[in-house]
Design a protein around this motif. Structure first.
Motif, PDB file in Angstrom:
ATOM      1  N   ALA A  27       0.860  -1.185   0.000  1.00 29.21           N
ATOM      2  CA  ALA A  27       0.000   0.000   0.000  1.00 29.21           C
ATOM      3  C   ALA A  27       0.894   1.232   0.000  1.00 29.21           C
ATOM      4  N   VAL A  28       0.646   2.186  -0.889  1.00 26.80           N
ATOM      5  CA  VAL A  28       1.480   3.361  -1.021  1.00 26.80           C
ATOM      6  C   VAL A  28       0.905   4.534  -0.240  1.00 26.80           C
ATOM      7  N   GLY A  29      -0.289   4.461   0.147  1.00 28.85           N
ATOM      8  CA  GLY A  29      -0.932   5.558   0.855  1.00 28.85           C
ATOM      9  C   GLY A  29      -2.268   5.854   0.218  1.00 28.85           C
ATOM     10  N   ALA A  30      -2.958   6.747   0.808  1.00 26.12           N
ATOM     11  CA  ALA A  30      -4.275   7.089   0.286  1.00 26.12           C
ATOM     12  C   ALA A  30      -4.130   7.877  -1.012  1.00 26.12           C
ATOM     13  N   VAL A  31      -4.798   7.423  -2.047  1.00 26.18           N
ATOM     14  CA  VAL A  31      -4.778   8.098  -3.336  1.00 26.18           C
ATOM     15  C   VAL A  31      -6.185   8.625  -3.587  1.00 26.18           C
ATOM     16  N   SER A  32      -6.249   9.896  -3.855  1.00 23.57           N
ATOM     17  CA  SER A  32      -7.543  10.512  -4.097  1.00 23.57           C
ATOM     18  C   SER A  32      -7.576  11.082  -5.504  1.00 23.57           C
ATOM     19  N   THR A  33      -8.580  10.708  -6.258  1.00 22.84           N
ATOM     20  CA  THR A  33      -8.756  11.292  -7.578  1.00 22.84           C
ATOM     21  C   THR A  33      -9.973  12.205  -7.498  1.00 22.84           C
ATOM     22  N   ARG A  34      -9.680  13.466  -7.368  1.00 19.09           N
ATOM     23  CA  ARG A  34     -10.749  14.445  -7.226  1.00 19.09           C
ATOM     24  C   ARG A  34     -10.443  15.625  -8.133  1.00 19.09           C
ATOM     25  N   ALA A  35     -11.420  16.054  -8.861  1.00 19.36           N
ATOM     26  CA  ALA A  35     -11.237  17.200  -9.749  1.00 19.36           C
ATOM     27  C   ALA A  35     -12.347  18.208  -9.486  1.00 19.36           C
ATOM     28  N   VAL A  36     -11.983  19.455  -9.581  1.00 19.47           N
ATOM     29  CA  VAL A  36     -12.964  20.517  -9.451  1.00 19.47           C
ATOM     30  C   VAL A  36     -13.037  21.216 -10.802  1.00 19.47           C
ATOM     31  N   LEU A  37     -14.200  21.230 -11.391  1.00 20.56           N
ATOM     32  CA  LEU A  37     -14.395  21.871 -12.682  1.00 20.56           C
ATOM     33  C   LEU A  37     -15.246  23.118 -12.488  1.00 20.56           C
ATOM     34  N   ARG A  38     -14.835  24.162 -13.161  1.00 17.48           N
ATOM     35  CA  ARG A  38     -15.610  25.392 -13.115  1.00 17.48           C
ATOM     36  C   ARG A  38     -15.640  25.952 -14.524  1.00 17.48           C
ATOM     37  N   TYR A  39     -16.824  26.124 -15.042  1.00 14.81           N
ATOM     38  CA  TYR A  39     -16.968  26.681 -16.385  1.00 14.81           C
ATOM     39  C   TYR A  39     -17.086  28.190 -16.270  1.00 14.81           C
ATOM     40  N   GLU A  40     -16.322  28.877 -17.097  1.00 13.51           N
ATOM     41  CA  GLU A  40     -16.311  30.335 -17.082  1.00 13.51           C
ATOM     42  C   GLU A  40     -16.475  30.848 -18.502  1.00 13.51           C
ATOM     43  N   MET A  41     -16.987  32.040 -18.601  1.00  7.43           N
ATOM     44  CA  MET A  41     -17.136  32.697 -19.898  1.00  7.43           C
ATOM     45  C   MET A  41     -15.938  33.613 -20.114  1.00  7.43           C
ATOM     46  N   TRP A  42     -15.257  33.441 -21.226  1.00  9.77           N
ATOM     47  CA  TRP A  42     -14.115  34.276 -21.579  1.00  9.77           C
ATOM     48  C   TRP A  42     -14.440  35.041 -22.854  1.00  9.77           C
ATOM     49  N   THR A  43     -13.867  36.209 -22.971  1.00  8.99           N
ATOM     50  CA  THR A  43     -14.046  37.044 -24.154  1.00  8.99           C
ATOM     51  C   THR A  43     -12.695  37.274 -24.794  1.00  8.99           C
ATOM     52  N   LEU A  44     -12.663  37.272 -26.109  1.00  8.89           N
ATOM     53  CA  LEU A  44     -11.446  37.534 -26.872  1.00  8.89           C
ATOM     54  C   LEU A  44     -11.738  38.702 -27.802  1.00  8.89           C
ATOM     55  N   GLU A  45     -10.878  39.714 -27.751  1.00  5.41           N
ATOM     56  CA  GLU A  45     -11.093  40.901 -28.569  1.00  5.41           C
ATOM     57  C   GLU A  45      -9.771  41.580 -28.881  1.00  5.41           C
ATOM     58  N   PRO A  46      -9.731  42.395 -29.950  1.00  4.12           N
ATOM     59  CA  PRO A  46      -8.506  43.153 -30.224  1.00  4.12           C
ATOM     60  C   PRO A  46      -8.174  44.046 -29.028  1.00  4.12           C
ATOM     61  N   ASP A  47      -6.894  44.137 -28.713  1.00  3.44           N
ATOM     62  CA  ASP A  47      -6.450  44.938 -27.556  1.00  3.44           C
ATOM     63  C   ASP A  47      -6.346  46.403 -27.983  1.00  3.44           C
ATOM     64  N   ARG A  48      -7.242  47.199 -27.474  1.00  6.83           N
ATOM     65  CA  ARG A  48      -7.251  48.631 -27.789  1.00  6.83           C
ATOM     66  C   ARG A  48      -6.895  49.477 -26.572  1.00  6.83           C
ATOM     67  N   GLU A  49      -6.327  48.835 -25.563  1.00  5.36           N
ATOM     68  CA  GLU A  49      -5.908  49.551 -24.361  1.00  5.36           C
ATOM     69  C   GLU A  49      -4.758  50.495 -24.708  1.00  5.36           C
ATOM     70  N   PRO A  50      -4.567  51.574 -23.931  1.00  8.27           N
ATOM     71  CA  PRO A  50      -3.483  52.522 -24.226  1.00  8.27           C
ATOM     72  C   PRO A  50      -2.087  51.885 -24.205  1.00  8.27           C
ATOM     73  N   ASP A  51      -1.896  50.836 -23.395  1.00 11.21           N
ATOM     74  CA  ASP A  51      -0.572  50.216 -23.294  1.00 11.21           C
ATOM     75  C   ASP A  51      -0.411  49.020 -24.245  1.00 11.21           C
ATOM     76  N   ALA A  52      -1.366  48.810 -25.138  1.00 12.58           N
ATOM     77  CA  ALA A  52      -1.291  47.671 -26.075  1.00 12.58           C
ATOM     78  C   ALA A  52      -0.178  47.884 -27.098  1.00 12.58           C
ATOM     79  N   GLU A  53       0.353  46.778 -27.585  1.00 14.59           N
ATOM     80  CA  GLU A  53       1.339  46.857 -28.666  1.00 14.59           C
ATOM     81  C   GLU A  53       0.648  47.449 -29.898  1.00 14.59           C
ATOM     82  N   PRO A  54       1.386  48.115 -30.761  1.00 20.21           N
ATOM     83  CA  PRO A  54       0.753  48.689 -31.954  1.00 20.21           C
ATOM     84  C   PRO A  54       0.448  47.601 -32.992  1.00 20.21           C
TER      85      PRO A  54
END
Length: 108
Positions: A27-54
């Motif tokens: 016996a190697v010890g207690a093995v736990s297979t546990r995963a936490v999943l969290r679905y999130e909404m992400w947005t992708l857009e052109p970077d128009r911030e003042p510090d963005a690369e040109p």
């Protein structure tokens, strides 16, 4: 499945895991297979911030692969194409290369 042996085990077991039908691997010890999943909404857009690369532009000759210098203004790559096709009259096909910074962010 099996359970780890506690305390003293028979000499032939090697302090293994007791299983129906005999003793198995240690016996190697207690093995736990546990995963936490969290679905999130992400947005992708052109970077128009003042510090963005040109955003940069370039043109590439599809015949010989030669590329204009990068420029923040598209006029310079266009002028390069006109000079290049004047020097190489058989080169008629070009590619536009635009490098635009993008950013991703998580919506709350």
């Amino acid at each position: 499945m099996g359970r780890p042996i506690r305390g003293t085990a028979p000499a032939h077991s090697g302090r293994g895991t007791e299983r129906p039908g005999g003793y198995g691997q240690r016996a190697v010890g207690a093995v736990s297979t546990r995963a936490v999943l969290r679905y999130e909404m992400w947005t992708l857009e052109p970077d128009r911030e003042p510090d963005a690369e040109p955003t940069t532009y370039a043109m590439q000759c599809a015949v010989d692969g030669e590329t204009s210098p990068l420029s923040e203004d598209f006029v310079e790559p266009q002028n390069w194409v006109l000079r290049h096709c004047g020097q190489h009259p058989s080169h008629h096909t070009y590619r536009e290369v635009i490098t635009r910074p993008w950013r991703s962010w998580r919506r709350m």
